[in-house]
Design an enzyme around this catalytic site. Sequence first.
Site, short mmCIF file in Angstrom:
data_model
loop_
_atom_site.label_atom_id
_atom_site.label_comp_id
_atom_site.label_asym_id
_atom_site.label_seq_id
_atom_site.Cartn_x
_atom_site.Cartn_y
_atom_site.Cartn_z
N LYS A 107 36.89 26.07 44.87
CA LYS A 107 37.30 27.48 44.74
C LYS A 107 37.03 28.31 45.99
O LYS A 107 37.31 29.49 46.01
CB LYS A 107 36.62 28.07 43.52
N GLU A 128 34.73 41.37 32.48
CA GLU A 128 34.05 40.89 33.69
C GLU A 128 34.05 41.97 34.78
O GLU A 128 33.05 42.16 35.47
CB GLU A 128 34.74 39.63 34.21
N THR A 173 30.90 27.41 34.97
CA THR A 173 29.69 27.37 35.80
C THR A 173 28.57 28.20 35.16
O THR A 173 27.39 27.97 35.44
CB THR A 173 30.01 27.91 37.22
N ASP A 193 37.98 31.96 39.60
CA ASP A 193 39.04 30.94 39.73
C ASP A 193 39.26 30.57 41.19
O ASP A 193 39.60 29.44 41.50
CB ASP A 193 40.33 31.47 39.09
N GLY A 238 41.08 33.36 34.48
CA GLY A 238 41.57 32.07 33.98
C GLY A 238 41.17 31.87 32.52
O GLY A 238 41.84 31.20 31.76
O1 LIG Z 1 37.30 34.62 35.23
C1 LIG Z 1 36.95 33.82 34.39
C2 LIG Z 1 37.27 33.97 32.96
O2 LIG Z 1 38.07 35.08 32.75
C3 LIG Z 1 36.14 32.65 34.79
O3 LIG Z 1 35.00 33.04 35.44
C4 LIG Z 1 37.01 31.82 35.69
O4 LIG Z 1 38.19 31.51 34.99
C5 LIG Z 1 36.31 30.53 36.11
O5 LIG Z 1 36.23 29.66 35.05
P1 LIG Z 1 35.93 28.13 35.22
O6 LIG Z 1 34.58 28.02 35.84
O7 LIG Z 1 35.94 27.59 33.81
O8 LIG Z 1 37.00 27.53 36.08
#
Ligand SMILES: O=C(CO)[C@H](O)[C@H](O)COP(=O)(O)O
Length: 252
Positions: free
Chosen positions: A127, A109, A34, A90, A102
């Site tokens: 989500k 982060e 996103t 996620d 993920g």
């Molecule tokens: O926490 C993250 C990476 O560590 C991402 O923000 C999370 O996995 C969401 O990713 P996506 O939008 O590709 O599903």
Amino acid sequence: MDPIEQSKRLAAYQAVDNHVQPQHRVIGIGSGSTVPYVVERIVQQGPAVNKGRVFIPTGFQSKQLIVEAGLGLGDVDQYPTIDVTLDGADEVDHLLNCVKGGGACHLREKVLAEAASTFILVADHRKNVQYLGTNFTQGVPIEVVPFAYAKVLQNLHHILGSPNATLRMAIKKAGPVVSDNGNFIIDAPFGREHMEDPYVIMAQIKMLTGVVEVGLFCKMAQAAYFGNADGSVTIRWKGGKVEQIAPENAST
Ligand SMILES: O=C(CO)[C@H](O)[C@H](O)COP(=O)(O)O
């Protein structure tokens, strides 16, 4: 455009329009699918407003996005106070707890989430859940130093109640996923009894020697934006208020 991509873009555009103000100079850029739309919308704010800004990435992907967009790149050691960080997730529950990692970026982060005066989540409607672990069932991402992974796994299996915890293996590379920090990632699924109030299990996992960071972010966000299939946007605010932006009023 694919409907899920459209939902991601809706969430990202609305969040940028509401939270990235001209006076904001230091902006955290998270990871995931996103976030490119977050950067796209920030670029649309124009070169004049972006000229004096510094953007702090949470990993390789967001660094590339910042550089390719021609935005100013910085690091959190230069800018330990951030005006606003926007990031994917996620899964997000009704209390704004979320699972992240993920993409194996959750250590950086979390640092950028904590450093920010305002931390905002953006995601598509899949989500937006009542309890974590509803749709995202692969488990809580846990970053561990390589030396300790087997012991951490054993503790997760036998002490903390995650018998199916596994080391995340790489695709198109033999062996485990290695994070941007040179560590391994364990994915540990937990039952509803742990996910109703994930703070407790988050703290227990973090206490295991060798664990660097846990991909549970408990009540850190000020708001979560979800793009919906019908073109509306749902905003969950800290404190429980839920706002619906109708398609005709959503940022496009
Ligand atoms: O926490 C993250 C990476 O560590 C991402 O923000 C999370 O996995 C969401 O990713 P996506 O939008 O590709 O599903």
